[in-house]
Scaffold this active site. Structure first.
Site, PDB file in Angstrom:
ATOM      1  N   ASN A 124      50.827  18.285  69.217  1.00 61.19           N
ATOM      2  CA  ASN A 124      49.401  18.568  69.052  1.00 61.19           C
ATOM      3  C   ASN A 124      49.104  19.054  67.638  1.00 61.19           C
ATOM      4  O   ASN A 124      48.140  18.615  66.998  1.00 61.19           O
ATOM      5  CB  ASN A 124      48.946  19.639  70.044  1.00 61.19           C
ATOM      6  CG  ASN A 124      48.771  19.108  71.452  1.00 61.19           C
ATOM      7  OD1 ASN A 124      48.796  17.902  71.686  1.00 61.19           O
ATOM      8  ND2 ASN A 124      48.597  20.009  72.396  1.00 61.19           N
TER       9      ASN A 124
ATOM     10  N   ARG B  74      59.530  17.684  84.231  1.00 60.22           N
ATOM     11  CA  ARG B  74      60.201  17.608  82.931  1.00 60.22           C
ATOM     12  C   ARG B  74      61.676  17.994  83.016  1.00 60.22           C
ATOM     13  O   ARG B  74      62.389  17.887  82.017  1.00 60.22           O
ATOM     14  CB  ARG B  74      59.481  18.511  81.931  1.00 60.22           C
ATOM     15  CG  ARG B  74      59.697  19.991  82.181  1.00 60.22           C
ATOM     16  CD  ARG B  74      58.754  20.902  81.413  1.00 60.22           C
ATOM     17  NE  ARG B  74      58.704  20.665  79.988  1.00 60.22           N
ATOM     18  CZ  ARG B  74      57.848  21.310  79.175  1.00 60.22           C
ATOM     19  NH1 ARG B  74      57.019  22.221  79.669  1.00 60.22           N
ATOM     20  NH2 ARG B  74      57.850  21.057  77.893  1.00 60.22           N
TER      21      ARG B  74
ATOM     22  N   ASP C  53      47.198  25.591  69.902  1.00 58.77           N
ATOM     23  CA  ASP C  53      47.804  24.630  68.981  1.00 58.77           C
ATOM     24  C   ASP C  53      46.829  24.280  67.860  1.00 58.77           C
ATOM     25  O   ASP C  53      47.215  24.162  66.691  1.00 58.77           O
ATOM     26  CB  ASP C  53      48.201  23.358  69.722  1.00 58.77           C
ATOM     27  CG  ASP C  53      49.146  23.621  70.877  1.00 58.77           C
ATOM     28  OD1 ASP C  53      49.933  24.579  70.793  1.00 58.77           O
ATOM     29  OD2 ASP C  53      49.096  22.863  71.867  1.00 58.77           O
TER      30      ASP C  53
END
Length: 346
Positions: free
Chosen positions: A37, A107, A266
């Site tokens: 990001n 994940r 971010d």
């Protein structure tokens, strides 16, 4: 490169309507990853950036590489892993800070969790003026933690290290996460941490306590949510915002009509780093962080184009009274930029 960012990015599935994950009938696909990001926002702001990671040799990996590369980020050093998948996650539309917010991560055992110093081109990793990292990577695996320690250790070719603490308790497999994050933060040059993170991870209350716990970094930025952010450089004595003088700088947050809070941290880091690369004073670095975060806060996804540089510079230069009166809503970057262009058109 201006900035190299290393870390896992995942394919994000965003709900098409509010509600529990069990009730949402369909999702839109996006991309999500703290470090990527930052790289995307900086590239959109005109900086040269590179994202380094591992993704699966699958369609989701193709999507990530193509989407992040589409922002102008160099993705030539992203490795493909034929044995491990690309991570994905689903989230609800609600604000992450509410009890109704849900996130379902898939994940574990991802390609990015297998990153090691041995199978990455460390010369390419260290090729930027700034190397941006986050605490998320350290939590993915023992190999990733070893890689983070390698990158934050002293090295003759080491660039400026930017480290976003990004404390995610659910990712850590043991109770040593906060200790590891403190270790890595102390090895960085620029540190971003939320005051809520500092309380939860380290039991620290206030910017002064955070600065005292992190004496090594050149600058520590403590984010205080809707209140603002304070930057304390290496020479500061750890003054709290209301007493800030000299090398401690506090900038209040903007009034923003929030659409979604995901990705704002971010974006703040990207705005601050962009201004750092340009050599702007600390107050303006913080203001550019707030402005870039406001662009993301007023859009539904994790990523939003930053305000045009001329507009951001003009707003960052406002006096304190005018800064405090700003209120930004959806579409503000386009609306204000068009108004500025029209005002200068003969």
């Amino acid at each position: 490169m201006d900035v190299v960012a290393l870390g896992e990015s995942m394919v994000t599935f965003l709900p098409t309507r509010p509600g529990r994950l069990a009730d949402v009938p369909s999702f839109d696909r996006g991309i999500g990853g703290a470090e990527s990001n930052v790289a995307c926002v900086l590239a959109a702001a005109g900086h040269t950036t590179r994202w380094i990671s591992r993704v699966g040799a699958d369609g989701f990996g193709d999507h990530l590489v193509e989407a992040i590369g589409g922002y102008g980020v160099d993705v030539s050093h992203v490795r493909r892993d034929p044995a491990r998948p690309t991570g994905i996650y689903f989230r609800t539309a609600g604000d992450r800070s509410t009890d109704a917010h849900e996130v379902a991560y898939y994940r574990a055992g991802s390609a990015a969790s297998a990153m090691t110093a041995a199978d990455l081109d460390l010369e390419a990793v260290r090729a930027g003026r700034i190397l941006h990292l986050s605490g998320i990577t350290a939590a993915l695996s023992a190999d990733c933690l070893a890689l983070m320690r390698e990158l934050t250790a002293p090295h003759p070719d080491r660039p400026l290290i930017s480290f976003d603490v990004n404390h995610r308790p659910g990712l850590w497999r043991d109770a040593h996460g906060p200790e590891v994050l403190l270790e890595l933060a102390r090895g960085a040059d620029i540190v971003f941490v939320g005051d809520d993170e500092a309380r939860e991870a380290w039991g620290l209350h206030g910017a002064r306590a955070v600065r005292e716990a992190l004496p090594e970094p050149e600058i520590v930025v403590v984010k205080q949510g809707r209140g603002g952010a304070v930057a304390l450089d290496k020479d500061t004595d750890g003054l709290v915002p209301e007493d800030a003088t000299g090398t401690a700088t506090f900038v209040r947050a903007l009034n923003v009509d929030v659409v979604a809070a995901v990705g704002a941290g971010d974006a703040f880091a990207a705005g601050f780093l962009s201004a750092t690369l340009r050599g702007l004073p600390v107050r303006d670095r913080l203001r550019h962080g707030h402005l870039t975060a406001a662009a993301t806060l007023t859009t539904p996804g994790d990523l939003a184009p930053p305000p045009p540089r001329t507009l951001a510079d003009r707003l960052a230069a406002l006096d304190d009274t005018a800064w405090g009166r700003l209120r930004l809503g959806p579409g503000w970057t386009d609306t204000m930029n068009r108004a500025e262009e029209e005002a200068h058109t003969p």
